[in-house]
Motif scaffolding. Structure first.
Motif, mmCIF file in Angstrom:
data_model
loop_
_atom_site.group_PDB
_atom_site.id
_atom_site.type_symbol
_atom_site.label_atom_id
_atom_site.label_comp_id
_atom_site.label_asym_id
_atom_site.label_seq_id
_atom_site.Cartn_x
_atom_site.Cartn_y
_atom_site.Cartn_z
ATOM 1 N N MET A 190 0.847 -1.196 0.000
ATOM 2 C CA MET A 190 0.000 0.000 0.000
ATOM 3 C C MET A 190 0.884 1.248 0.000
ATOM 4 S SD MET A 190 -3.211 0.493 -0.117
ATOM 5 C CE MET A 190 -3.684 -1.144 0.458
ATOM 6 N N LEU A 191 0.655 2.146 -0.950
ATOM 7 C CA LEU A 191 1.461 3.364 -0.979
ATOM 8 C C LEU A 191 0.908 4.421 -0.030
ATOM 9 C CD1 LEU A 191 3.839 4.883 -2.379
ATOM 10 C CD2 LEU A 191 2.101 5.909 -3.855
ATOM 11 N N LEU A 192 -0.395 4.689 -0.119
ATOM 12 C CA LEU A 192 -1.012 5.746 0.677
ATOM 13 C C LEU A 192 -2.316 5.261 1.289
ATOM 14 C CD1 LEU A 192 -0.967 8.909 1.364
ATOM 15 C CD2 LEU A 192 -2.574 9.112 -0.551
ATOM 16 N N SER A 193 -2.493 5.552 2.572
ATOM 17 C CA SER A 193 -3.764 5.257 3.244
ATOM 18 C C SER A 193 -4.216 6.496 3.999
ATOM 19 C CB SER A 193 -3.613 4.093 4.228
ATOM 20 O OG SER A 193 -3.335 2.884 3.548
ATOM 21 N N LEU A 194 -5.475 6.840 3.851
ATOM 22 C CA LEU A 194 -6.078 7.918 4.619
ATOM 23 C C LEU A 194 -7.069 7.281 5.578
ATOM 24 C CD1 LEU A 194 -6.815 10.479 1.759
ATOM 25 C CD2 LEU A 194 -4.744 10.218 3.110
ATOM 26 N N ARG A 195 -6.964 7.636 6.844
ATOM 27 C CA ARG A 195 -7.787 7.003 7.854
ATOM 28 C C ARG A 195 -8.555 8.033 8.678
ATOM 29 N NH1 ARG A 195 -7.781 3.615 5.110
ATOM 30 N NH2 ARG A 195 -6.854 1.529 5.166
ATOM 31 N N ASP A 196 -9.890 7.928 8.634
ATOM 32 C CA ASP A 196 -10.783 8.749 9.457
ATOM 33 C C ASP A 196 -10.477 10.242 9.299
ATOM 34 O OD1 ASP A 196 -12.940 9.038 11.171
ATOM 35 O OD2 ASP A 196 -11.694 9.028 12.974
ATOM 36 N N ILE A 197 -10.315 10.675 8.056
ATOM 37 C CA ILE A 197 -10.001 12.078 7.787
ATOM 38 C C ILE A 197 -11.255 12.929 7.946
ATOM 39 C CG2 ILE A 197 -9.150 13.742 6.104
ATOM 40 C CD1 ILE A 197 -6.991 11.855 7.059
ATOM 41 N N ARG A 198 -11.154 13.902 8.842
ATOM 42 C CA ARG A 198 -12.245 14.844 9.069
ATOM 43 C C ARG A 198 -11.739 16.254 8.821
ATOM 44 N NH1 ARG A 198 -16.375 12.149 11.876
ATOM 45 N NH2 ARG A 198 -15.724 10.029 12.445
ATOM 46 N N LYS A 199 -12.620 17.081 8.259
ATOM 47 C CA LYS A 199 -12.260 18.477 8.007
ATOM 48 C C LYS A 199 -13.495 19.353 8.124
ATOM 49 C CE LYS A 199 -9.833 22.067 6.854
ATOM 50 N NZ LYS A 199 -8.836 22.625 7.785
ATOM 51 N N SER A 200 -13.380 20.373 8.965
ATOM 52 C CA SER A 200 -14.464 21.341 9.130
ATOM 53 C C SER A 200 -13.976 22.725 8.731
ATOM 54 C CB SER A 200 -14.942 21.366 10.582
ATOM 55 O OG SER A 200 -15.493 20.109 10.946
ATOM 56 N N PHE A 201 -14.849 23.450 8.066
ATOM 57 C CA PHE A 201 -14.608 24.851 7.747
ATOM 58 C C PHE A 201 -15.658 25.646 8.516
ATOM 59 C CE2 PHE A 201 -13.072 22.487 4.058
ATOM 60 C CZ PHE A 201 -11.803 23.023 3.887
ATOM 61 N N GLY A 202 -15.278 26.156 9.675
ATOM 62 C CA GLY A 202 -16.266 26.805 10.525
ATOM 63 C C GLY A 202 -17.287 25.773 10.971
ATOM 64 N N GLY A 203 -18.557 26.048 10.678
ATOM 65 C CA GLY A 203 -19.607 25.113 11.060
ATOM 66 C C GLY A 203 -19.925 24.074 10.005
ATOM 67 N N VAL A 204 -19.193 24.085 8.898
ATOM 68 C CA VAL A 204 -19.451 23.147 7.798
ATOM 69 C C VAL A 204 -18.476 21.984 7.884
ATOM 70 C CG1 VAL A 204 -19.538 22.841 5.313
ATOM 71 C CG2 VAL A 204 -20.291 25.001 6.314
ATOM 72 N N GLN A 205 -19.018 20.774 7.968
ATOM 73 C CA GLN A 205 -18.179 19.578 8.041
ATOM 74 C C GLN A 205 -18.038 19.007 6.636
ATOM 75 O OE1 GLN A 205 -19.534 16.730 10.917
ATOM 76 N NE2 GLN A 205 -17.564 15.671 11.000
ATOM 77 N N ALA A 206 -16.871 19.265 6.012
ATOM 78 C CA ALA A 206 -16.653 18.842 4.629
ATOM 79 C C ALA A 206 -16.291 17.374 4.524
ATOM 80 C CB ALA A 206 -15.542 19.693 3.996
ATOM 81 N N LEU A 207 -15.536 16.859 5.493
ATOM 82 C CA LEU A 207 -15.158 15.453 5.524
ATOM 83 C C LEU A 207 -15.565 14.858 6.860
ATOM 84 C CD1 LEU A 207 -11.586 15.606 3.899
ATOM 85 C CD2 LEU A 207 -13.739 14.960 2.790
ATOM 86 N N ARG A 208 -16.149 13.664 6.804
ATOM 87 C CA ARG A 208 -16.727 13.055 8.009
ATOM 88 C C ARG A 208 -16.128 11.675 8.285
ATOM 89 N NH1 ARG A 208 -21.989 15.518 8.799
ATOM 90 N NH2 ARG A 208 -22.416 17.030 7.145
ATOM 91 N N GLY A 209 -14.806 11.601 8.316
ATOM 92 C CA GLY A 209 -14.154 10.324 8.594
ATOM 93 C C GLY A 209 -13.854 9.531 7.336
ATOM 94 N N ALA A 210 -13.344 10.198 6.306
ATOM 95 C CA ALA A 210 -13.063 9.546 5.027
ATOM 96 C C ALA A 210 -11.854 8.619 5.135
ATOM 97 C CB ALA A 210 -12.816 10.598 3.941
ATOM 98 N N CYS A 211 -11.970 7.443 4.525
ATOM 99 C CA CYS A 211 -10.881 6.463 4.477
ATOM 100 C C CYS A 211 -10.694 6.008 3.033
ATOM 101 C CB CYS A 211 -11.193 5.239 5.338
ATOM 102 S SG CYS A 211 -11.423 5.589 7.093
ATOM 103 N N ILE A 212 -9.450 5.906 2.600
ATOM 104 C CA ILE A 212 -9.172 5.436 1.240
ATOM 105 C C ILE A 212 -7.784 4.817 1.213
ATOM 106 C CG2 ILE A 212 -8.279 7.698 0.500
ATOM 107 C CD1 ILE A 212 -9.392 7.131 -2.281
ATOM 108 N N ASP A 213 -7.616 3.798 0.369
ATOM 109 C CA ASP A 213 -6.319 3.158 0.154
ATOM 110 C C ASP A 213 -5.908 3.340 -1.298
ATOM 111 O OD1 ASP A 213 -5.896 2.064 2.764
ATOM 112 O OD2 ASP A 213 -7.392 0.517 2.309
ATOM 113 N N VAL A 214 -4.665 3.755 -1.497
ATOM 114 C CA VAL A 214 -4.112 3.910 -2.844
ATOM 115 C C VAL A 214 -2.989 2.889 -2.982
ATOM 116 C CG1 VAL A 214 -2.992 5.468 -4.469
ATOM 117 C CG2 VAL A 214 -4.716 6.357 -2.875
ATOM 118 N N VAL A 215 -3.198 1.896 -3.847
ATOM 119 C CA VAL A 215 -2.260 0.794 -3.994
ATOM 120 C C VAL A 215 -1.118 1.197 -4.926
ATOM 121 C CG1 VAL A 215 -2.005 -1.611 -4.751
ATOM 122 C CG2 VAL A 215 -4.103 -0.875 -3.600
ATOM 123 N N ARG A 216 0.112 0.835 -4.540
ATOM 124 C CA ARG A 216 1.292 1.145 -5.339
ATOM 125 C C ARG A 216 1.178 0.524 -6.745
ATOM 126 N NH1 ARG A 216 6.088 2.020 -3.102
ATOM 127 N NH2 ARG A 216 5.500 0.806 -1.256
ATOM 128 N N GLY A 217 1.497 1.324 -7.743
ATOM 129 C CA GLY A 217 1.520 0.845 -9.114
ATOM 130 C C GLY A 217 0.167 0.685 -9.762
#
Length: 249
Positions: A1-28
């Motif tokens: 696995m090259l890249l893994s994102l785990r439980d990514i959350r992002k808020s801009f003020g009161g707006v929740q743009a990401l709510r625990g996003a997870c993704i795997d990017v496999v090498r090659g």
């Protein structure tokens, strides 16, 4: 696995743009990221590129948790992004755009005088474009304004390859291109995959996704509600996930 994102959350003020996003990017492999407008795709890739800091969550690159403080930090880690505007200077030619900020020089008089080595840069750029990207620019002295959309995309891809990127993120790589130019860019993405390059491709076009991607991650309202091998799903399956249905199992 090259890249893994785990439980990514992002808020801009009161707006929740990401709510625990997870993704795997496999090498090659080519991983496609799809979803409706506002699903969180752009926010997610901008976090990977250091444009935004996540509110919480982990970014893991080759097994090591990393902190991507800014775009320069991402590039130092071997992560390059090609956005829709391509970040090319319209009045610059191939060499000027290809080596922007990384110019080659030749020294004279013991280093007292330095001049741009345009011939060496041009040879290097054309070698990458013809050998790795598989496209001819035609007139390398022409500025980017007169290049076709596919040629500009190829220059941006070649520039990322030349910087020894481990991961290339492509944001809507076929946007605003004609049929022939679109086919050329998709062929480039397939060529990169055949060379063992790792690509994260953001696209609205499922036909293009099914042609190029090895797996598809679907975003809905700030979450990745499915990530599946392309060979195991239909377009209707992906549409269903885009509309909000979660994967089973």
């Amino acid at each position: 696995m090259l890249l893994s994102l785990r439980d990514i959350r992002k808020s801009f003020g009161g707006v929740q743009a990401l709510r625990g996003a997870c993704i795997d990017v496999v090498r090659g492999k080519v991983t496609a990221l799809v979803g409706d407008n506002g699903a969180g795709k752009s926010t997610l890739i901008k976090i990977v590129m250091g444009v935004h800091a996540p509110t919480s969550g982990k970014i893991v690159l080759e097994g090591q948790e990393i902190n991507v403080a800014n775009p320069e930090s991402a590039r130092s880690l071997g992560i390059e992004a090609i956005y829709q505007d391509l970040a090319l200077v319209g009045t610059f030619d191939l060499v000027q755009n290809f080596f922007l900020g990384r110019e080659r020089t030749r020294s004279y008089l013991g280093g007292l005088i330095k001049v741009l080595d345009k011939a060496a840069m041009r040879e290097e750029a054309l070698e990458v474009l013809t050998g790795r990207v598989g496209i001819s620019i035609g007139n390398p002295y022409a500025n980017a304004f007169v290049m076709s959309g596919g040629q500009r995309q190829a220059v941006a891809i070649g520039r990322a390859l030349h910087s020894d990127a481990r991961l290339i993120i492509m944001d809507e790589p076929t946007a605003a291109l004609g049929v022939e130019e679109t086919d050329r860019v998709l062929a480039i993405i397939e060529r990169l995959r055949d060379q063992g390059l790792t690509v994260l491709m953001v696209s609205h076009n499922l036909e293009h996704v099914f042609r190029c991607a090895d797996s598809i991650a679907v975003m809905h309202r700030g979450e990745v509600n499915a990530q599946v091998p392309t060979s195991e799903v239909s377009r209707q399956d992906i549409v269903t996930h885009i509309m909000g249905s979660r994967a089973v199992g």
